[in-house]
Write an enzyme that holds these catalytic residues in place. Structure first.
Site, short mmCIF file in Angstrom:
data_model
loop_
_atom_site.label_atom_id
_atom_site.label_comp_id
_atom_site.label_asym_id
_atom_site.label_seq_id
_atom_site.Cartn_x
_atom_site.Cartn_y
_atom_site.Cartn_z
N GLY A 107 22.80 6.40 -20.52
CA GLY A 107 22.81 6.83 -21.91
C GLY A 107 22.83 8.33 -22.11
N LYS A 108 22.82 9.12 -21.05
CA LYS A 108 22.82 10.58 -21.19
C LYS A 108 24.19 11.08 -21.64
CE LYS A 108 18.60 10.97 -19.55
NZ LYS A 108 17.45 11.32 -20.40
N ASN A 109 24.25 12.33 -22.08
CA ASN A 109 25.53 12.90 -22.50
C ASN A 109 26.56 12.84 -21.39
OD1 ASN A 109 23.68 13.62 -24.51
ND2 ASN A 109 24.79 15.49 -25.00
N TYR A 144 21.37 9.11 -16.08
CA TYR A 144 21.11 7.77 -16.60
C TYR A 144 22.24 7.41 -17.58
CZ TYR A 144 18.44 3.84 -18.50
OH TYR A 144 18.03 2.60 -18.90
#
Length: 367
Positions: A184-186, A182
């Site tokens: 916004g993940k790292n 997704y």
């Protein structure tokens, strides 16, 4: 304004690489799976030190396919935690199984191994610890119990790209490990995406078929499968971003250390604890305070965005009222839900923004 997350900043930092990768896919005419996705799978498997990686369309799909490949189905039980994003539990329900909850322990807010064995029954077919906020659960203790009962462990590593437990990468310890891409993940796609990693040849083969309508070859459907395939554009973008992941992770860790240094002496406020034998990758920097709502109000008044991960534990969500749990059943999870506040953190975040957030929180306690 200090944003909670700035995806535009990351894109601008590698714009030429991303643009070239996307144009390459558009020019290839190969838009689903294909060479870019296959290369991502090999590179991510290498990164996690495992044999196989199976790219899919979401982290939820990764969890779902991992459960099916482990033989989980209707009438089975799967043990997990209530303090997680709802997708962990939804995937269990997709497989036709019943979620059974174990409370988290109070320091890391990950699965409490001391409570695990009491929840195991003859119907338990898998255990899903959640590596929350970027720090891994106590895998030695969880695996010891699971192995004793011959129950597979499926790691929910959707928030833990690059995290480590005693030197082992997230996703590499259990029967499989599941990641979300997704945005916004790292390690985030420019859209949706996910991946499963495993050392099992059989499970990898099964999941590859399940993600593509159960096909072993075109129009030969051996299993009742799904359309869980990854887009080639996302595969290409993620390959570029994977090359930068370690540098971004160290930037996150530096911000996390600075927050902890600046906020460590604040009254009535608890900062995250990085356990000595684990590498925390700070997908989220979540403080805890009984004054959480007031602190969030103060930050908002100062133009600082924040988040709540997660304000209602899954066992108290209306969607899962059918499981029969009540308030008070999981006190550590419920206390965390009332107290956690996620502060802005992302690799490109200026250090002075960290200082400004910390100053605003300190002001809240003296004003």
């Amino acid at each position: 304004m200090i944003p909670f997350l700035d995806l535009k900043a990351q894109y601008q930092s590698i714009k030429s690489e991303i643009d070239a990768a996307v144009l390459g896919v558009l020019g290839s005419g190969q838009y689903i799976l294909g060479e870019e996705v296959a290369r991502l799978e090999q590179e991510f498997a290498d990164y996690c030190n495992v044999k196989h990686a199976i790219a899919v369309n979401t982290g939820t799909s990764a969890l779902h396919l991992s459960l099916l490949a482990a033989g989980v189905g209707p009438g089975d039980e799967v043990i997990t935690v209530p303090f997680t994003f709802v997708a962990t539990v939804s995937a269990i329900c997709y497989a036709g199984a019943r979620p059974v909850f174990v409370d988290v322990e109070p320091v890391t807010l990950t699965m409490d191994p001391a409570q695990l064995e009491a929840k195991i029954t003859p119907r338990t077919k898998a255990i899903i610890p959640v590596h929350l906020y970027g720090q891994m659960a106590d895998m030695d203790a969880i695996k010891a119990i699971a192995d004793h009962h011959r129950i597979p462990v499926i790691e929910d590593a959707c928030q833990a790209h690059g995290a480590q437990y005693k030197g082992a990468r997230a996703g590499s310890i259990g029967a499989s490990g599941c990641f979300s891409f997704y945005p916004g993940k790292n390690l985030g796609a420019c859209g949706e995406g996910g991946i499963v990693v495993t050392n099992s040849d059989d499970q990898a083969k099964t999941m590859r078929m399940l993600r593509d309508w159960g096909q072993e070859q075109r129009y030969h459907h051996l299993l009742k499968g799904f359309n869980y395939r990854m887009d080639a554009i996302q595969g290409a973008i993620l390959r570029i971003k994977l090359r930068h992941l370690e540098a971004w992770t160290e930037a996150r860790r530096a911000h996390g250390r600075r927050y902890s240094l600046l906020l460590g002496g604040s009254p009535n406020l608890r900062t995250p604890v990085e356990v000595a034998d684990r590498r925390h990758v700070y997908h989220v920097y979540a403080i805890r305070s009984r004054d959480r709502d007031e602190l969030q109000r103060v930050l908002s008044a100062e133009g600082i965005q924040s988040g709540l991960h997660y304000p209602i534990p899954v066992h108290l969500q209306k969607a899962h009222a059918d499981l029969g749990y009540q308030a008070g059943d999981f006190p550590i999870s419920e206390a965390a839900a009332r107290e956690v506040l996620s502060l802005p953190i992302y690799p490109e975040m200026p250090t002075w923004h960290v200082d400004q957030v910390a100053a605003a929180l300190e002001y809240a306690y003296v004003s």
